[in-house]
Motif scaffolding. Structure first.
Motif, PDB file in Angstrom:
ATOM      1  N   GLU A 268     -13.551   0.217  -4.838  1.00 50.59           N
ATOM      2  CA  GLU A 268     -12.503  -0.249  -3.943  1.00 50.59           C
ATOM      3  C   GLU A 268     -11.295   0.649  -4.112  1.00 50.59           C
ATOM      4  OE1 GLU A 268      -9.912  -3.756  -5.858  1.00 50.59           O
ATOM      5  OE2 GLU A 268     -11.993  -4.305  -5.518  1.00 50.59           O
ATOM      6  N   GLU A 269     -10.450   0.651  -3.085  1.00 47.65           N
ATOM      7  CA  GLU A 269      -9.226   1.447  -3.106  1.00 47.65           C
ATOM      8  C   GLU A 269      -8.058   0.567  -2.685  1.00 47.65           C
ATOM      9  OE1 GLU A 269      -9.667   5.898  -1.683  1.00 47.65           O
ATOM     10  OE2 GLU A 269     -10.661   4.556  -0.278  1.00 47.65           O
ATOM     11  N   HIS A 270      -6.866   0.916  -3.200  1.00 50.33           N
ATOM     12  CA  HIS A 270      -5.628   0.243  -2.832  1.00 50.33           C
ATOM     13  C   HIS A 270      -4.607   1.309  -2.461  1.00 50.33           C
ATOM     14  CE1 HIS A 270      -6.847  -3.606  -4.821  1.00 50.33           C
ATOM     15  NE2 HIS A 270      -7.597  -2.754  -5.491  1.00 50.33           N
ATOM     16  N   VAL A 271      -3.813   1.053  -1.422  1.00 47.84           N
ATOM     17  CA  VAL A 271      -2.768   1.980  -0.997  1.00 47.84           C
ATOM     18  C   VAL A 271      -1.470   1.203  -0.853  1.00 47.84           C
ATOM     19  CG1 VAL A 271      -1.970   3.527   0.837  1.00 47.84           C
ATOM     20  CG2 VAL A 271      -4.401   3.459   0.248  1.00 47.84           C
ATOM     21  N   PHE A 272      -0.397   1.735  -1.473  1.00 46.67           N
ATOM     22  CA  PHE A 272       0.943   1.164  -1.345  1.00 46.67           C
ATOM     23  C   PHE A 272       1.868   2.280  -0.901  1.00 46.67           C
ATOM     24  CE2 PHE A 272       5.160   0.103  -3.006  1.00 46.67           C
ATOM     25  CZ  PHE A 272       5.341  -1.140  -2.404  1.00 46.67           C
ATOM     26  N   VAL A 273       2.485   2.129   0.274  1.00 47.14           N
ATOM     27  CA  VAL A 273       3.350   3.173   0.830  1.00 47.14           C
ATOM     28  C   VAL A 273       4.724   3.115   0.166  1.00 47.14           C
ATOM     29  CG1 VAL A 273       4.392   4.134   2.921  1.00 47.14           C
ATOM     30  CG2 VAL A 273       2.106   3.090   3.033  1.00 47.14           C
ATOM     31  N   LEU A 274       5.136   4.242  -0.415  1.00 44.51           N
ATOM     32  CA  LEU A 274       6.431   4.351  -1.086  1.00 44.51           C
ATOM     33  C   LEU A 274       7.543   4.776  -0.137  1.00 44.51           C
ATOM     34  CD1 LEU A 274       5.258   6.189  -4.321  1.00 44.51           C
ATOM     35  CD2 LEU A 274       5.875   3.763  -4.103  1.00 44.51           C
ATOM     36  N   GLU A 275       7.272   5.793   0.686  1.00 44.01           N
ATOM     37  CA  GLU A 275       8.271   6.272   1.643  1.00 44.01           C
ATOM     38  C   GLU A 275       7.577   6.933   2.813  1.00 44.01           C
ATOM     39  OE1 GLU A 275      10.033  10.395   0.167  1.00 44.01           O
ATOM     40  OE2 GLU A 275      10.078   8.915  -1.448  1.00 44.01           O
ATOM     41  N   GLY A 276       8.239   6.896   3.956  1.00 40.64           N
ATOM     42  CA  GLY A 276       7.681   7.473   5.164  1.00 40.64           C
ATOM     43  C   GLY A 276       6.815   6.486   5.907  1.00 40.64           C
ATOM     44  N   ALA A 277       6.003   7.025   6.814  1.00 39.14           N
ATOM     45  CA  ALA A 277       5.135   6.199   7.643  1.00 39.14           C
ATOM     46  C   ALA A 277       3.845   6.949   7.918  1.00 39.14           C
ATOM     47  CB  ALA A 277       5.843   5.859   8.958  1.00 39.14           C
ATOM     48  N   LEU A 278       2.796   6.190   8.207  1.00 37.12           N
ATOM     49  CA  LEU A 278       1.505   6.772   8.551  1.00 37.12           C
ATOM     50  C   LEU A 278       0.713   5.777   9.389  1.00 37.12           C
ATOM     51  CD1 LEU A 278      -0.593   5.150   6.542  1.00 37.12           C
ATOM     52  CD2 LEU A 278       0.141   6.851   4.908  1.00 37.12           C
ATOM     53  N   THR A 279      -0.400   6.242   9.912  1.00 36.62           N
ATOM     54  CA  THR A 279      -1.302   5.390  10.669  1.00 36.62           C
ATOM     55  C   THR A 279      -2.575   5.218   9.865  1.00 36.62           C
ATOM     56  OG1 THR A 279      -0.422   6.198  12.769  1.00 36.62           O
ATOM     57  CG2 THR A 279      -2.603   5.146  12.829  1.00 36.62           C
ATOM     58  N   LEU A 280      -2.970   3.979   9.663  1.00 38.46           N
ATOM     59  CA  LEU A 280      -4.238   3.653   9.012  1.00 38.46           C
ATOM     60  C   LEU A 280      -5.278   3.444  10.095  1.00 38.46           C
ATOM     61  CD1 LEU A 280      -6.212   2.536   6.828  1.00 38.46           C
ATOM     62  CD2 LEU A 280      -5.103   0.307   7.163  1.00 38.46           C
ATOM     63  N   ARG A 281      -6.359   4.196  10.026  1.00 40.48           N
ATOM     64  CA  ARG A 281      -7.536   3.904  10.861  1.00 40.48           C
ATOM     65  C   ARG A 281      -8.476   3.082  10.000  1.00 40.48           C
ATOM     66  NH1 ARG A 281     -10.723   8.537  13.017  1.00 40.48           N
ATOM     67  NH2 ARG A 281     -11.932   6.830  13.874  1.00 40.48           N
TER      68      ARG A 281
ATOM     69  N   SER B 252       7.064  12.677  11.768  1.00 42.48           N
ATOM     70  CA  SER B 252       7.614  14.026  11.593  1.00 42.48           C
ATOM     71  C   SER B 252       8.072  14.285  10.155  1.00 42.48           C
ATOM     72  CB  SER B 252       8.786  14.232  12.558  1.00 42.48           C
ATOM     73  OG  SER B 252       9.793  13.265  12.289  1.00 42.48           O
ATOM     74  N   ALA B 253       7.790  13.350   9.238  1.00 44.25           N
ATOM     75  CA  ALA B 253       8.210  13.506   7.842  1.00 44.25           C
ATOM     76  C   ALA B 253       7.030  13.246   6.911  1.00 44.25           C
ATOM     77  CB  ALA B 253       9.342  12.526   7.528  1.00 44.25           C
ATOM     78  N   VAL B 254       7.119  13.760   5.693  1.00 46.84           N
ATOM     79  CA  VAL B 254       6.087  13.526   4.677  1.00 46.84           C
ATOM     80  C   VAL B 254       6.017  12.037   4.370  1.00 46.84           C
ATOM     81  CG1 VAL B 254       5.536  13.905   2.240  1.00 46.84           C
ATOM     82  CG2 VAL B 254       6.268  15.818   3.665  1.00 46.84           C
ATOM     83  N   CYS B 255       4.820  11.532   4.169  1.00 47.29           N
ATOM     84  CA  CYS B 255       4.612  10.152   3.736  1.00 47.29           C
ATOM     85  C   CYS B 255       4.098  10.185   2.297  1.00 47.29           C
ATOM     86  CB  CYS B 255       3.607   9.437   4.632  1.00 47.29           C
ATOM     87  SG  CYS B 255       3.358   7.711   4.158  1.00 47.29           S
ATOM     88  N   ARG B 256       4.709   9.383   1.434  1.00 48.37           N
ATOM     89  CA  ARG B 256       4.313   9.327   0.023  1.00 48.37           C
ATOM     90  C   ARG B 256       3.806   7.912  -0.271  1.00 48.37           C
ATOM     91  NH1 ARG B 256       8.446  11.455  -4.326  1.00 48.37           N
ATOM     92  NH2 ARG B 256       7.789  13.367  -3.318  1.00 48.37           N
ATOM     93  N   TYR B 257       2.662   7.829  -0.974  1.00 47.91           N
ATOM     94  CA  TYR B 257       2.071   6.532  -1.296  1.00 47.91           C
ATOM     95  C   TYR B 257       1.350   6.605  -2.638  1.00 47.91           C
ATOM     96  CZ  TYR B 257      -1.691   9.047   1.107  1.00 47.91           C
ATOM     97  OH  TYR B 257      -2.590   9.997   1.511  1.00 47.91           O
ATOM     98  N   VAL B 258       1.114   5.425  -3.205  1.00 43.53           N
ATOM     99  CA  VAL B 258       0.325   5.300  -4.422  1.00 43.53           C
ATOM    100  C   VAL B 258      -1.076   4.900  -4.004  1.00 43.53           C
ATOM    101  CG1 VAL B 258      -0.006   4.020  -6.572  1.00 43.53           C
ATOM    102  CG2 VAL B 258       2.293   4.642  -5.836  1.00 43.53           C
ATOM    103  N   LEU B 259      -2.052   5.564  -4.561  1.00 50.07           N
ATOM    104  CA  LEU B 259      -3.455   5.278  -4.301  1.00 50.07           C
ATOM    105  C   LEU B 259      -4.108   4.904  -5.627  1.00 50.07           C
ATOM    106  CD1 LEU B 259      -5.896   5.425  -2.318  1.00 50.07           C
ATOM    107  CD2 LEU B 259      -6.088   7.825  -2.930  1.00 50.07           C
ATOM    108  N   VAL B 260      -4.745   3.739  -5.671  1.00 45.06           N
ATOM    109  CA  VAL B 260      -5.449   3.276  -6.860  1.00 45.06           C
ATOM    110  C   VAL B 260      -6.891   3.040  -6.472  1.00 45.06           C
ATOM    111  CG1 VAL B 260      -5.613   1.467  -8.623  1.00 45.06           C
ATOM    112  CG2 VAL B 260      -3.371   2.152  -7.750  1.00 45.06           C
TER     113      VAL B 260
END
Length: 157
Positions: free
Chosen positions: A69-82, A113-121
């Motif tokens: 399993e994977e977990h994602v927590f967005v720290l800064e920025g934005a993204l689209t999850l498919r 238009s900006a970098v997105c930073r997230y934690v992936l576990v």
């Protein structure tokens, strides 16, 4: 698997963990700091990374895991999850989990238009099987390396 590190471990400053690059074709690219590798070695059973996804990049081909399993927590920025046939906008403070065996492929795409930073576990299971529904491929880790096979290449036996 390597030996488990001697405990107790000390905290590590994430900013001191070197950035590593991932690039697989022009579309799939990110950079990451592999925190658990820095603290516990290559083969620890849980992976924790801080990842950055540049504008216009995708984290990986859409995929799902049979045993991990994977977990994602967005720290800064934005993204689209498919996720499966759906798309979801995620921003700082948003969280999502991809349970093992959930047969809905997932990937992250930075359409901002900006970098997105997230934690992936995620787990690091030596028996993992990963399915790539868009390309009809499967990765089989139990073969001793990450071997990818085309499911369309069938045989009559």
């Amino acid at each position: 698997m390597s030996k488990v590190p001697v405990f107790p471990l000390r905290p590590i400053p994430s900013r001191e963990v070197a950035w590593e690059e991932f690039s697989e074709a022009p579309r799939f690219a990110s950079r990451y700091r592999h925190l658990s590798r820095a603290a516990l070695g290559d083969d620890y059973r849980v992976g924790v990374v801080i990842e950055e996804l540049a504008p216009g990049k995708q984290s990986s081909p859409r995929h799902y895991h049979i045993f991990e399993e994977e977990h994602v927590f967005v720290l800064e920025g934005a993204l689209t999850l498919r996720l499966g046939a759906a798309s979801y906008e995620m921003k700082a403070g948003d969280y999502v989990c991809f349970p093992a065996g959930q047969k809905a492929g997932h990937c992250l795409i930075n359409t901002s238009s900006a970098v997105c930073r997230y934690v992936l576990v995620g787990e690091r299971n030596p028996n993992e099987v990963v399915v790539y529904p868009d390309s009809n491929k499967v990765l089989l880790r139990p073969l001793g390396r990450d071997a990818v096979f085309d499911l369309g290449a069938t045989r009559d036996y």
